[in-house]
Design an enzyme around this catalytic site. Structure first.
Site, mmCIF file in Angstrom:
data_model
loop_
_atom_site.group_PDB
_atom_site.id
_atom_site.type_symbol
_atom_site.label_atom_id
_atom_site.label_comp_id
_atom_site.label_asym_id
_atom_site.label_seq_id
_atom_site.Cartn_x
_atom_site.Cartn_y
_atom_site.Cartn_z
ATOM 1 C CB SER A 90 -1.029 -0.020 1.137
ATOM 2 O OG SER A 90 -0.439 0.072 2.400
ATOM 3 C CG ASP A 140 -5.072 -6.009 3.128
ATOM 4 O OD1 ASP A 140 -5.560 -7.087 3.537
ATOM 5 O OD2 ASP A 140 -5.278 -5.558 1.990
ATOM 6 C CG HIS A 161 -4.312 -1.064 -0.021
ATOM 7 N ND1 HIS A 161 -3.845 -1.249 1.251
ATOM 8 C CD2 HIS A 161 -4.873 -2.233 -0.385
ATOM 9 C CE1 HIS A 161 -4.123 -2.486 1.651
ATOM 10 N NE2 HIS A 161 -4.741 -3.109 0.667
#
Lengths: 285, 189
Positions: B12, B132, B39
């Site tokens: 991300s 995540d 992301h």
């Protein structure tokens, strides 16, 4: 030999048995849902209602019918946003509604309406175009609980900012706040918006055509279906639409390979807005 | 582990820069499927694909639903959708709720890829500011896949690789520059 891969085989059997139990016990067939996303949802339900084991969930499904509404909610279309993907709603406002205006009565079907965010978005579009009085929206979903939520039209107030931005980006001419009241951290949409909405349970996998519509919206629903069920739904939409009627799918959906896609021509392919071919064009093809 | 058939990468914050380094170093003859979940917070991954495509010698495209996964191509999860791999190696998308506040979620991609490829999968977690990917990597290792984690002190955001190490451990924890050579070594016949 590592035991772990056997777990995956076992889980596959458990998933098949769950699907079978759901079909035979309650008549809902998830056999044509895309396996990867179905397994994820069933796993989440098993976490919540089955001690993390799908077989335990299946046992409860068989013996505790009162659990069914919660399970169906967990297996059906997830919540959306008002005016999600604003360019799509702008296209509906600018290119589709002006054409629908020529009909004396406008019928719209939203298939898989979940909590109703997009139903109310549509109602606002129709209201602002001066067409709502002669419109009828059928909002259907598999899940009775989702339909209850949709009927209420109450959402967390924290969504308001994003939804207001979406509304304006979709060409809204007022303020979204004109359509809701806010209190206790919730926003409640004006009940007037649902005066021409009929909420009803409908299962795309088995239920039939029930209306003759000028516009069908079904966004981010077919992504959960395998190719044969996607094809079945596109045929259902085609047969529910008047010739020249409009179909609106989700932005990343790919209907192109389905046979029934040939009965539609793109209005805006990037935004997944299509039109049912006219009789003449269908004869030619 | 089996000879790898696919590589899944997750990241991300700081991810696009890290991905440029990794993809830029991959051998253009790599026959494996390469999947990316990053992301971005953007509406689309069009710009990300362009950016990565300029750095990579493999083509970089957005993964599309119902399409078969392809070898020798980098396929990126679309913005706003979870990307899943079916056992028959087609893509499925979902708009189910966010996982770890993220959609696409790395956990979702890794778990489905692990079930599809089992031991023939390499997972890579790069720079990122949330956790995540940690759970997905745990599942990937449980099913016999190989875990590569960017050494947290070489990541512009260390939370994600650190959380992955804590939750899943790793088969290789190496600096950013060493990841592409390692992948080439593991993947080329």
């Amino acid at each position: 030999m590592d035991r772990a891969p056997d777990d995956i085989e076992l889980e596959g059997i458990e998933l098949d048995l769950f699907v079978e139990a759901m079909r035979r016990r309650h008549g809902y067939d998830f056999g044509q849902y895309a396996p990867a996303s179905l397994l994820r949802r069933v796993r989440l339900l098993a976490e919540r209602h089955g001690d993390g084991v799908i077989s335990v969930l299946t046992r409860r499904l068989l013996h505790e019918p009162e659990l069914l509404p919660q399970l169906l909610e967990g297996l059906s279309v997830p919540a959306s946003d008002m005016f999600r993907d604003p360019p799509v709603f702008r296209t509906l406002r600018e290119q589709v509604l002006p054409l629908l205006a020529s009909y004396p009565h406008i019928t719209i079907w939203q298939a898989g309406c979940a909590h109703g965010e997009e139903v109310y978005s549509l109602a606002i579009l129709l209201e602002e175009a001066g067409l709502y009085e002669r419109s009828q929206i059928f909002a259907t979903d598999l899940s009775a609980r989702a339909l209850e939520r949709a009927r209420e039209g109450i959402y967390p107030l924290r969504s308001a900012q994003q939804w207001s931005r979406n509304y304006l980006a979709a060409g809204g001419s007022h303020s979204l706040a004109d359509y809701y009241s806010a209190r206790y951290g919730l926003l409640k949409l004006d009940r007037q918006l649902r005066r021409n909405v009929t909420f009803a349970q409908h299962n795309l996998a088995v239920d039939q055509v029930f209306c003759e519509a000028q516009l069908v919206l079904c966004r981010n629903v077919l992504i959960y279906f395998t190719n044969p069920l996607q094809q079945h739904c596109l045929t259902l939409f085609r047969d529910s639409l008047v010739r020249g009627g409009f179909l609106c799918l989700g932005l990343r959906e790919r209907p192109d390979s389905a046979e029934a896609a040939a009965d539609f021509v793109p209005v805006n392919a990037d935004l997944r807005v299509y039109r049912r071919r006219s009789a003449a064009a269908m004869k030619r093809s | 582990m089996k000879h790898p058939a696919a590589i899944v990468l997750g990241c991300s914050a700081g991810g696009p820069e890290a991905l440029k380094t990794v993809l830029g170093g991959l051998d253009p003859h790599l026959p494996q499927t390469v999947l990316v979940c990053c992301h971005t917070g953007s509406e689309t991954v069009e710009l990300l694909c362009d950016l990565l495509g300029r750095a990579s010698r493999l083509p970089v495209i957005e993964a599309a639903e119902r399409e078969p996964v392809r070898g020798g191509v980098v396929q990126v999860a679309p913005a706003g959708y979870h990307l899943l791999v079916e056992r028959d190696l087609h893509f499925t998308l979902s708009v189910d709720p966010r996982v770890n506040l993220s959609r696409p979620s790395i956990d979702v991609l890794f778990a489905s890829a692990a079930a599809a490829w089992r031991g023939a999968l390499i997972g890579v977690v790069l720079s990122g500011a949330n956790a995540d990917g940690a759970e997905g990597m745990r599942e990937l290792r449980r099913l016999g896949g190989c875990a590569i984690v960017q050494a947290p002190d070489t990541a512009s955001a260390h939370t994600m690789p650190q959380a992955t190490l804590d939750r899943a451990g790793a088969d290789h924890c190496v600096p950013l520059d060493a990841i592409a050579p390692l992948l080439n070594r593991l993947c080329l016949p």
